[in-house]
Write an enzyme that holds these catalytic residues in place. Structure first.
Site, short mmCIF file in Angstrom:
data_model
loop_
_atom_site.label_atom_id
_atom_site.label_comp_id
_atom_site.label_asym_id
_atom_site.label_seq_id
_atom_site.Cartn_x
_atom_site.Cartn_y
_atom_site.Cartn_z
N GLY A 13 79.93 60.97 39.10
CA GLY A 13 80.87 60.76 37.99
C GLY A 13 81.30 62.09 37.41
O GLY A 13 81.42 63.08 38.12
N PRO A 19 80.99 65.32 34.36
CA PRO A 19 79.93 66.06 33.68
C PRO A 19 79.50 65.45 32.34
O PRO A 19 78.31 65.50 31.99
CB PRO A 19 80.54 67.45 33.48
CG PRO A 19 81.53 67.59 34.59
CD PRO A 19 82.11 66.22 34.76
N ARG A 20 80.44 64.88 31.60
CA ARG A 20 80.10 64.31 30.29
C ARG A 20 79.08 63.18 30.45
O ARG A 20 78.05 63.15 29.77
CB ARG A 20 81.37 63.78 29.60
CG ARG A 20 81.10 63.19 28.22
CD ARG A 20 82.36 62.57 27.62
NE ARG A 20 82.85 61.45 28.40
CZ ARG A 20 82.36 60.20 28.33
NH1 ARG A 20 81.35 59.93 27.51
NH2 ARG A 20 82.87 59.24 29.07
N VAL A 21 79.35 62.25 31.36
CA VAL A 21 78.42 61.14 31.58
C VAL A 21 77.16 61.65 32.29
O VAL A 21 76.06 61.15 32.05
CB VAL A 21 79.09 60.01 32.38
CG1 VAL A 21 78.12 58.86 32.61
CG2 VAL A 21 80.34 59.51 31.65
N GLU A 50 76.25 64.17 41.05
CA GLU A 50 77.44 64.58 41.79
C GLU A 50 78.62 64.51 40.82
O GLU A 50 79.12 63.43 40.52
CB GLU A 50 77.67 63.66 43.00
CG GLU A 50 76.57 63.76 44.05
CD GLU A 50 76.52 65.11 44.73
OE1 GLU A 50 77.51 65.87 44.64
OE2 GLU A 50 75.49 65.43 45.36
#
Length: 390
Positions: free
Chosen positions: A183, A185-187, A205
């Site tokens: 997904g 970077p924030r999640v 990833e």
């Protein structure tokens, strides 16, 4: 409560050793292969419904991973015997590839089948029980996976969970033995924070802005063809697509007629040195691309930058090789998979030493009382010790 029962059921199967035999792992990989073969048209239909594309390559790449794992699993699973020093010369020292336990795999919306099932292949091959959570955004693909895949795999060891943000947050409260997330970077940070509660290892990833350097000495037509193809592959929804071009003003003027302008931002730099500085001043990307007729230029970029993957004189193609790892670094992720790298990711590399129950005379030097002779023997090098011990 339902999620807790599900995780507990899978953990019980794992603790019972059900997933460990090679015969079992291969049977489940073969079942996954049958799902791909028998539901091929259904998969293409849901990809078309979700993403307005139904490319057979999505299925083919997953099928290749299944075949590769089946053909190589016996070799992958073998204990890896290691070098020994004089003290344990008569003993057995090896690395055992142990499954972690119950793995959670969370897939993305842009490759809702491929990026969900490829890591699952590695998890099955390594002997884990697995819960997969497809993206709720690609709702037709999610429904197909949830309704059809469980008919092929052992329900005691493998499960599909459909969940939105709230339910996924609750799912992450459970103790997993490994979490694999694809997904943004924030999640990814949210996933990592949830995993930290149970000290669960993760592969993330993620993504980022992938630079593409085009040198002055370069076949511009070939470069244009390959960059445009990489940009538009999967309707442009690919985490490894080139995001911007770095080139000199002279090369930019030549590129514009090749229709670069409308589809990719072009950042002009004075030279290669400035391009390298520009790349290194930003977050490390998932992929970095370089086009030049001079291999020295390609190698300079490879040697002086950092990225998850690198491809010279093409885009995306490095990901098609199961013999190369795929993964990010820094903001673009951590960990790797594809081929044997997937198996290794979902395997705990367990240090194992099996000593002889007899031959105690060899060990007496370790025991008190410590005479001068014993101390001298203890300080005799038997092998180079690790820096943290010596």
């Amino acid at each position: 409560a339902r999620q807790i029962r599900l995780v507990n059921r899978l953990r019980a199967s794992w603790l019972a050793g059900k997933t460990r035999p090679i015969e079992y792992r291969i049977s489940q990989l073969e079942a996954l292969g049958r799902f791909l073969d028998e539901k091929k048209q259904s998969i293409l239909d849901v990809l078309a419904a979700d993403l307005s594309k139904g490319e057979f390559s999505d299925i083919l790449l997953v099928r290749n991973e299944v075949n590769y794992a089946i053909n190589n699993l016996s070799a992958w699973m073998k204990d890896e015997h290691v070098e020994k020093n004089l003290v344990v010369q008569l003993d057995s020292a090896f690395v055992r590839k142990d499954p972690y336990g119950v793995a959670l795999i969370i897939g993305p919306w842009n490759y809702p089948i491929h990026l969900l099932l490829v890591p699952m292949i590695g998890a099955i091959a390594a002997g884990n029980c697995v819960i997969i959570k497809p993206s709720e955004i690609s709702k037709y693909s999610e429904a197909l996976i949830a309704e059809m895949l469980p008919n092929y795999l052992d329900k005691d060891c493998f499960a599909v969970v459909t969940a939105g943000v709230e339910e996924t947050t609750k799912l992450l409260e459970n103790k997993f033995d490994y979490i694999f997330f694809t997904g943004n970077p924030r999640v990814g940070k949210i996933i990592m924070k949830a995993a930290a509660t149970h000290l669960t290892p993760v592969t993330l990833e993620l993504g980022g802005k992938n630079p593409c350097y085009v040198a002055d000495q370069c076949d511009l037509q070939n470069a244009a063809n390959r960059i445009v193809w990489g940009r538009f592959f999967n309707a442009g929804q690919s985490c490894i697509a080139p995001d911007y071009v770095l080139c000199t003003l002279e090369t930019q003027e030549k590129l514009l007629p090749e229709i670069f302008g409308p589809i990719l931002p072009i950042v002009t730099v004075a030279n290669l040195e400035e391009a390298i500085d520009f790349i290194n001043a930003r977050e490390r990307p998932l992929s970095l691309y370089a086009f030049s007729c001079d291999n020295k230029v390609i190698h300079q970029l490879l040697d002086r930058t950092s990225s998850g993957g690198f491809c010279g004189n093409d885009t995306l193609m490095h990901v098609a090789l199961v013999s190369l790892p795929f993964g990010g670094i820094g903001n673009s992720g951590m960990g790797k998979y594809h081929g044997k790298f997937s198996f290794d990711t979902f395997s705990h590399h367990r240090a194992s030493l099996l000593r002889n129950a007899g031959l105690e005379a060899i060990n007496r030097v370790r025991y008190p009382p410590y005479s001068d002779q014993k101390m001298a023997l203890q300080h005799t090098p038997t092998h180079r010790l690790p820096d943290c011990i010596g």
